[in-house]
Design a protein around this motif. Structure first.
Motif, PDB file in Angstrom:
ATOM      1  N   ASP A 293      29.303  51.025  54.047  1.00 44.29           N
ATOM      2  CA  ASP A 293      29.017  50.992  52.605  1.00 44.29           C
ATOM      3  C   ASP A 293      30.294  51.200  51.798  1.00 44.29           C
ATOM      4  OD1 ASP A 293      26.300  50.489  52.823  1.00 44.29           O
ATOM      5  OD2 ASP A 293      25.768  52.616  52.874  1.00 44.29           O
ATOM      6  N   LEU A 294      31.201  52.007  52.342  1.00 46.12           N
ATOM      7  CA  LEU A 294      32.464  52.254  51.656  1.00 46.12           C
ATOM      8  C   LEU A 294      33.324  50.984  51.643  1.00 46.12           C
ATOM      9  CD1 LEU A 294      33.642  54.691  50.231  1.00 46.12           C
ATOM     10  CD2 LEU A 294      34.839  55.291  52.342  1.00 46.12           C
ATOM     11  N   LEU A 295      33.308  50.231  52.739  1.00 43.08           N
ATOM     12  CA  LEU A 295      34.028  48.956  52.770  1.00 43.08           C
ATOM     13  C   LEU A 295      33.469  47.998  51.718  1.00 43.08           C
ATOM     14  CD1 LEU A 295      34.585  48.190  56.562  1.00 43.08           C
ATOM     15  CD2 LEU A 295      36.350  48.473  54.819  1.00 43.08           C
ATOM     16  N   ARG A 296      32.148  47.961  51.596  1.00 45.29           N
ATOM     17  CA  ARG A 296      31.524  47.098  50.586  1.00 45.29           C
ATOM     18  C   ARG A 296      31.933  47.534  49.182  1.00 45.29           C
ATOM     19  NH1 ARG A 296      26.834  48.256  53.920  1.00 45.29           N
ATOM     20  NH2 ARG A 296      26.517  46.549  55.419  1.00 45.29           N
ATOM     21  N   LEU A 297      31.977  48.846  48.953  1.00 44.41           N
ATOM     22  CA  LEU A 297      32.383  49.356  47.635  1.00 44.41           C
ATOM     23  C   LEU A 297      33.812  48.926  47.306  1.00 44.41           C
ATOM     24  CD1 LEU A 297      31.710  52.781  46.068  1.00 44.41           C
ATOM     25  CD2 LEU A 297      34.059  51.980  46.184  1.00 44.41           C
ATOM     26  N   PHE A 298      34.721  49.055  48.266  1.00 47.56           N
ATOM     27  CA  PHE A 298      36.109  48.671  48.014  1.00 47.56           C
ATOM     28  C   PHE A 298      36.228  47.160  47.816  1.00 47.56           C
ATOM     29  CE2 PHE A 298      37.512  52.875  49.581  1.00 47.56           C
ATOM     30  CZ  PHE A 298      38.437  53.162  48.588  1.00 47.56           C
ATOM     31  N   LYS A 299      35.466  46.394  48.555  1.00 44.57           N
ATOM     32  CA  LYS A 299      35.495  44.942  48.395  1.00 44.57           C
ATOM     33  C   LYS A 299      35.102  44.562  46.966  1.00 44.57           C
ATOM     34  CE  LYS A 299      33.423  40.656  50.126  1.00 44.57           C
ATOM     35  NZ  LYS A 299      32.459  40.064  51.087  1.00 44.57           N
ATOM     36  N   ARG A 300      34.029  45.176  46.459  1.00 47.01           N
ATOM     37  CA  ARG A 300      33.592  44.900  45.082  1.00 47.01           C
ATOM     38  C   ARG A 300      34.616  45.421  44.074  1.00 47.01           C
ATOM     39  NH1 ARG A 300      28.591  46.786  47.234  1.00 47.01           N
ATOM     40  NH2 ARG A 300      28.904  48.790  46.173  1.00 47.01           N
ATOM     41  N   SER A 301      35.219  46.570  44.377  1.00 46.46           N
ATOM     42  CA  SER A 301      36.190  47.171  43.460  1.00 46.46           C
ATOM     43  C   SER A 301      37.436  46.305  43.323  1.00 46.46           C
ATOM     44  CB  SER A 301      36.575  48.577  43.935  1.00 46.46           C
ATOM     45  OG  SER A 301      35.448  49.433  43.943  1.00 46.46           O
ATOM     46  N   PHE A 302      37.940  45.771  44.443  1.00 46.82           N
ATOM     47  CA  PHE A 302      39.097  44.870  44.372  1.00 46.82           C
ATOM     48  C   PHE A 302      38.779  43.664  43.493  1.00 46.82           C
ATOM     49  CE2 PHE A 302      40.554  46.855  48.467  1.00 46.82           C
ATOM     50  CZ  PHE A 302      41.793  47.268  48.002  1.00 46.82           C
ATOM     51  N   LYS A 303      37.594  43.113  43.686  1.00 50.06           N
ATOM     52  CA  LYS A 303      37.191  41.952  42.900  1.00 50.06           C
ATOM     53  C   LYS A 303      37.080  42.308  41.422  1.00 50.06           C
ATOM     54  CE  LYS A 303      33.677  38.315  42.671  1.00 50.06           C
ATOM     55  NZ  LYS A 303      32.427  37.776  43.285  1.00 50.06           N
ATOM     56  N   ARG A 304      36.532  43.485  41.147  1.00 47.21           N
ATOM     57  CA  ARG A 304      36.311  43.914  39.762  1.00 47.21           C
ATOM     58  C   ARG A 304      37.617  44.073  38.998  1.00 47.21           C
ATOM     59  NH1 ARG A 304      33.174  49.526  38.102  1.00 47.21           N
ATOM     60  NH2 ARG A 304      33.575  49.430  35.844  1.00 47.21           N
ATOM     61  N   VAL A 305      38.682  44.556  39.665  1.00 48.57           N
ATOM     62  CA  VAL A 305      39.964  44.783  38.969  1.00 48.57           C
ATOM     63  C   VAL A 305      40.893  43.582  39.090  1.00 48.57           C
ATOM     64  CG1 VAL A 305      39.801  47.284  39.243  1.00 48.57           C
ATOM     65  CG2 VAL A 305      41.046  45.928  40.949  1.00 48.57           C
ATOM     66  N   GLY A 306      40.417  42.505  39.703  1.00 56.54           N
ATOM     67  CA  GLY A 306      41.202  41.275  39.743  1.00 56.54           C
ATOM     68  C   GLY A 306      42.251  41.207  40.832  1.00 56.54           C
ATOM     69  N   ILE A 307      42.086  42.002  41.896  1.00 53.78           N
ATOM     70  CA  ILE A 307      43.010  41.949  43.029  1.00 53.78           C
ATOM     71  C   ILE A 307      42.399  41.051  44.101  1.00 53.78           C
ATOM     72  CG2 ILE A 307      44.129  43.266  44.873  1.00 53.78           C
ATOM     73  CD1 ILE A 307      44.178  45.668  42.957  1.00 53.78           C
ATOM     74  N   LYS A 308      43.083  39.954  44.402  1.00 55.44           N
ATOM     75  CA  LYS A 308      42.554  38.974  45.343  1.00 55.44           C
ATOM     76  C   LYS A 308      42.942  39.337  46.775  1.00 55.44           C
ATOM     77  CE  LYS A 308      42.583  35.152  42.028  1.00 55.44           C
ATOM     78  NZ  LYS A 308      43.088  33.786  41.742  1.00 55.44           N
ATOM     79  N   LEU A 309      41.933  39.653  47.579  1.00 60.15           N
ATOM     80  CA  LEU A 309      42.170  39.983  48.976  1.00 60.15           C
ATOM     81  C   LEU A 309      42.388  38.713  49.791  1.00 60.15           C
ATOM     82  CD1 LEU A 309      39.400  42.690  49.500  1.00 60.15           C
ATOM     83  CD2 LEU A 309      41.855  43.097  49.256  1.00 60.15           C
ATOM     84  N   ASP A 310      43.172  38.833  50.841  1.00 57.02           N
ATOM     85  CA  ASP A 310      43.347  37.726  51.777  1.00 57.02           C
ATOM     86  C   ASP A 310      42.168  37.744  52.750  1.00 57.02           C
ATOM     87  OD1 ASP A 310      44.739  35.526  52.734  1.00 57.02           O
ATOM     88  OD2 ASP A 310      45.705  36.695  54.302  1.00 57.02           O
TER      89      ASP A 310
END
Length: 228
Positions: free
Chosen positions: A21-38
């Motif tokens: 669940d914490l991984l999912r939270l960070f995934k959404r958080s990166f998207k929310r602040v505009g940081i594009k994950l590889d």
């Protein structure tokens, strides 16, 4: 593409959040602040991020590490500040650094972890002895045997955990025995604090509920000496 390591604390009610669940939270958080994950390639691409050492449910921590890769270079302070501004109560972003070492991930390089464990007790438990004496007696046992459940068979087998305890110290604070422990962690040798807790409780003959025992991870040690 750039690699980073994020350091954060996990406290309060958030200690009951699973690492998935914490991984999912960070995934959404990166998207929310505009940081594009590889993302990985293949039929089911997923973001390139993972914890150095997943934390057991119910444990708090002041030193959790998340490895991740982005599709563009970003200033580490920008990553830290953006994420910290949207973290829920119980999660605090403590730092962010670039991870420039090639090869193995931090998860593969994990050697040990340090914990602080709080166990309630009555004064009669000490029987006039100091915490240092009790700790010495515990470690002086020829073997420290616990029961461990096998993953596949679910059978309980005897395990000697003595060689997996790197450092151990007892102290007394506000009606609790505070156990400071450095334990093997990682793929080669790993000791769960749960097994240590079980061994200590049986050694001291304490009648205490597991729910009254607090566990906090305070550090993770890596073979490449990485720190943040």
């Amino acid at each position: 593409m750039a690699k980073y390591v994020l350091k954060f604390s996990k406290e309060g009610y958030f200690k009951y959040t699973s690492h998935l669940d914490l991984l999912r939270l960070f995934k959404r958080s990166f998207k929310r602040v505009g940081i594009k994950l590889d993302y990985s390639h293949g039929f089911n691409p997923h973001p390139k991020m993972g914890f150095a050492q997943p934390l057991s449910l119910g444990y708090s921590s002041i030193s959790e590490l998340l490895e991740f890769e982005t599709s563009q270079d970003i200033l580490v302070e920008e990553i830290k500040n953006k994420l910290d501004s949207i973290m829920p109560e119980g999660l605090k972003i403590l730092g962010c650094v670039e991870y420039k070492e090639d090869g193995k991930t931090l998860a593969a390089l994990t050697e040990s972890a340090e914990y602080v464990i709080g166990i309630p007790f009555g004064e009669e438990l000490l029987k006039g002895k100091s915490c240092e004496e009790i700790c010495h007696e515990f470690l002086s046992q020829e073997h420290i045997i616990v029961k461990k459940k096998q993953k596949k068979s679910k059978e309980l087998v005897d395990l000697d955990i003595k060689t997996k305890i790197i450092k151990l110290a007892f102290s007394k604070v506000n009606g609790k025995i505070i156990v400071s422990a450095s334990l093997d962690a990682g793929s080669e040798s790993n000791l769960s604090p749960e097994l240590l807790i079980d061994a200590i409780i049986r050694f001291l003959n304490i009648d205490v509920s597991r729910y009254d025992i607090d566990v906090m991870r305070v550090n993770i040690i890596f073979s490449n000496k990485f720190t943040i």
